[in-house]
Design a protein around this motif. Structure first.
Motif, PDB file in Angstrom:
ATOM      1  N   VAL A  73       0.839  -1.112   0.201  1.00 15.75           N
ATOM      2  CA  VAL A  73       0.017  -0.100   0.135  1.00 15.75           C
ATOM      3  C   VAL A  73       0.858   1.294  -0.020  1.00 15.75           C
ATOM      4  O   VAL A  73       0.624   2.105  -0.785  1.00 15.75           O
ATOM      5  CB  VAL A  73      -0.944   0.088   1.208  1.00 15.75           C
ATOM      6  N   GLU A  74       2.062   1.256   0.583  1.00 18.71           N
ATOM      7  CA  GLU A  74       2.727   2.453   1.097  1.00 18.71           C
ATOM      8  C   GLU A  74       3.613   2.581  -0.427  1.00 18.71           C
ATOM      9  O   GLU A  74       3.784   3.730  -0.766  1.00 18.71           O
ATOM     10  CB  GLU A  74       3.792   2.139   2.218  1.00 18.71           C
ATOM     11  N   LEU A  75       4.026   1.566  -0.948  1.00 18.32           N
ATOM     12  CA  LEU A  75       4.738   1.270  -2.225  1.00 18.32           C
ATOM     13  C   LEU A  75       3.853   2.069  -3.417  1.00 18.32           C
ATOM     14  O   LEU A  75       4.370   3.067  -4.122  1.00 18.32           O
ATOM     15  CB  LEU A  75       5.157   0.080  -2.807  1.00 18.32           C
ATOM     16  N   LEU A  76       2.655   1.626  -3.231  1.00 17.74           N
ATOM     17  CA  LEU A  76       1.549   2.100  -4.348  1.00 17.74           C
ATOM     18  C   LEU A  76       1.413   3.598  -4.371  1.00 17.74           C
ATOM     19  O   LEU A  76       1.272   4.193  -5.302  1.00 17.74           O
ATOM     20  CB  LEU A  76       0.436   1.206  -4.586  1.00 17.74           C
ATOM     21  N   SER A  77       1.138   3.929  -3.088  1.00 10.56           N
ATOM     22  CA  SER A  77       0.612   5.252  -2.664  1.00 10.56           C
ATOM     23  C   SER A  77       1.954   6.442  -3.281  1.00 10.56           C
ATOM     24  O   SER A  77       1.833   7.250  -3.807  1.00 10.56           O
ATOM     25  CB  SER A  77       0.401   5.555  -1.292  1.00 10.56           C
ATOM     26  N   HIS A  78       3.090   5.763  -3.004  1.00  6.67           N
ATOM     27  CA  HIS A  78       4.224   6.724  -3.298  1.00  6.67           C
ATOM     28  C   HIS A  78       4.228   6.756  -4.727  1.00  6.67           C
ATOM     29  O   HIS A  78       4.739   7.784  -5.583  1.00  6.67           O
ATOM     30  CB  HIS A  78       5.585   5.962  -2.749  1.00  6.67           C
ATOM     31  N   ASN A  79       4.323   5.507  -5.758  1.00  8.17           N
ATOM     32  CA  ASN A  79       4.463   5.482  -6.988  1.00  8.17           C
ATOM     33  C   ASN A  79       3.337   6.430  -7.761  1.00  8.17           C
ATOM     34  O   ASN A  79       3.602   6.961  -8.681  1.00  8.17           O
ATOM     35  CB  ASN A  79       4.400   4.093  -7.534  1.00  8.17           C
ATOM     36  N   PHE A  80       2.005   6.180  -7.059  1.00  5.96           N
ATOM     37  CA  PHE A  80       1.001   7.091  -7.572  1.00  5.96           C
ATOM     38  C   PHE A  80       1.581   8.566  -7.691  1.00  5.96           C
ATOM     39  O   PHE A  80       1.505   9.451  -8.463  1.00  5.96           O
ATOM     40  CB  PHE A  80      -0.377   6.920  -7.115  1.00  5.96           C
ATOM     41  N   LYS A  81       1.970   8.926  -6.392  1.00  9.90           N
ATOM     42  CA  LYS A  81       2.563  10.564  -6.370  1.00  9.90           C
ATOM     43  C   LYS A  81       3.472  10.838  -7.252  1.00  9.90           C
ATOM     44  O   LYS A  81       3.605  11.762  -7.839  1.00  9.90           O
ATOM     45  CB  LYS A  81       2.866  10.536  -5.021  1.00  9.90           C
ATOM     46  N   CYS A  82       4.558   9.809  -7.442  1.00  7.39           N
ATOM     47  CA  CYS A  82       5.660  10.132  -8.230  1.00  7.39           C
ATOM     48  C   CYS A  82       5.123  10.385  -9.890  1.00  7.39           C
ATOM     49  O   CYS A  82       5.750  10.936 -10.681  1.00  7.39           O
ATOM     50  CB  CYS A  82       6.438   9.180  -8.397  1.00  7.39           C
ATOM     51  N   LEU A  83       4.066   9.551 -10.127  1.00  2.22           N
ATOM     52  CA  LEU A  83       3.448   9.506 -11.495  1.00  2.22           C
ATOM     53  C   LEU A  83       2.538  10.758 -11.469  1.00  2.22           C
ATOM     54  O   LEU A  83       1.733  10.979 -12.804  1.00  2.22           O
ATOM     55  CB  LEU A  83       2.770   8.313 -11.946  1.00  2.22           C
ATOM     56  N   ASN A  84       2.536  11.655 -10.592  1.00  3.48           N
ATOM     57  CA  ASN A  84       1.451  12.964 -10.435  1.00  3.48           C
ATOM     58  C   ASN A  84      -0.108  12.402 -10.849  1.00  3.48           C
ATOM     59  O   ASN A  84      -0.833  13.290 -11.256  1.00  3.48           O
ATOM     60  CB  ASN A  84       1.916  13.828 -11.542  1.00  3.48           C
ATOM     61  N   ARG A  85      -0.322  11.179 -10.312  1.00  7.89           N
ATOM     62  CA  ARG A  85      -1.803  10.816 -10.186  1.00  7.89           C
ATOM     63  C   ARG A  85      -2.478  11.365  -8.917  1.00  7.89           C
ATOM     64  O   ARG A  85      -1.883  11.285  -7.846  1.00  7.89           O
ATOM     65  CB  ARG A  85      -1.824   9.272 -10.122  1.00  7.89           C
ATOM     66  N   GLU A  86      -3.740  11.763  -9.079  1.00  7.68           N
ATOM     67  CA  GLU A  86      -4.459  12.270  -7.776  1.00  7.68           C
ATOM     68  C   GLU A  86      -5.825  11.604  -7.876  1.00  7.68           C
ATOM     69  O   GLU A  86      -6.411  12.134  -7.000  1.00  7.68           O
ATOM     70  CB  GLU A  86      -4.555  13.772  -8.264  1.00  7.68           C
ATOM     71  N   ASN A  87      -6.104  10.682  -8.569  1.00  6.31           N
ATOM     72  CA  ASN A  87      -7.326  10.178  -8.751  1.00  6.31           C
ATOM     73  C   ASN A  87      -7.696   8.900  -8.109  1.00  6.31           C
ATOM     74  O   ASN A  87      -8.276   7.990  -8.433  1.00  6.31           O
ATOM     75  CB  ASN A  87      -8.089  10.002 -10.106  1.00  6.31           C
ATOM     76  N   PHE A  88      -6.661   8.677  -7.039  1.00  7.95           N
ATOM     77  CA  PHE A  88      -6.531   7.516  -6.318  1.00  7.95           C
ATOM     78  C   PHE A  88      -6.607   7.427  -4.950  1.00  7.95           C
ATOM     79  O   PHE A  88      -6.737   8.627  -4.168  1.00  7.95           O
ATOM     80  CB  PHE A  88      -5.244   6.791  -6.480  1.00  7.95           C
TER      81      PHE A  88
END
Length: 201
Positions: A73-88
């Motif tokens: 969960v922490e990895l995925l949250s980090h990676n989403f933020k690195c990819l500038n995703r906000e819809n998650f």
């Protein structure tokens, strides 16, 4: 080979090797994203490393990623933020418990774990976790469409007999090696199943 565009990034984090082995490749994740309509809401009850979700998020209005392993969960949250995703939204929870109180979504996606308690591979639907056969009634009440990712070793006739209203079955290969079986289940009555045999080059 499996994650070509992500391994080049300095900010992207990867989990343990078993999680990488069980993860979708970028190529098959990209194919799965083609099954979505622009702007749909998605609940992934088995997020794992989240490569599918990263591609889903390109088309979804919002995506909720449920995973019981807090590290993932922490990895995925980090990676989403690195990819500038906000819809998650990433949630650390048991999928069977979470879906009972979940709101409605356009699509629910599941990629059940195919390992038993001794870490041996299993192929049939009943042995996968969560047990989709036991959850199907709840899933139908929460989404217009369900997409299951199943083992390439699954018996397709067994799948057809197990679920009602299958609209599509996708047999997905990568460079002529079958990687996964995708099953789309809808709420309305279906007369014939559409088969898609895909080889991604």
């Amino acid at each position: 080979d499996k994650f070509p565009s992500f391994v080049q990034r300095d900010d992207f984090l990867f989990p343990l090797s078993l999680n990488l082995e069980q993860s979708s490749s970028e190529h098959t994740a990209m194919y799965k994203s083609l099954l979505l309509k622009e702007g749909e809401s998605i609940l992934d009850l088995t997020a794992g490393f989240g490569i599918d979700d990263i591609y889903f998020s390109r088309k979804a209005s919002r995506i909720v990623c449920v995973e019981q392993n807090n590290m993932l969960v922490e990895l995925l949250s980090h990676n989403f933020k690195c990819l500038n995703r906000e819809n998650f939204l990433c949630v650390n929870a048991n999928s069977e418990d979470y879906v009972l109180s979940a709101e409605s979504f356009d699509v629910i996606y599941l990629d059940p774990a195919r390992r038993d308690e001794n870490k041996n591979k299993v192929f049939d639907i009943e042995s996968s976790q969560p047990n989709v056969l036991q959850l199907i009634g709840v899933l139908r009440s929460k989404a217009k469409r369900i997409i299951l990712k199943l083992s390439p070793m699954i018996d397709i006739k067994q799948v057809e007999n197990a679920f009602e209203n299958i609209s599509d079955i996708h047999i997905v290969s990568l460079k002529n090696e079958c990687k996964e079986i995708l099953v789309e289940i809808v709420n309305e009555e279906v007369e014939d199943v559409n088969y898609h045999c895909v080889d991604i080059k």
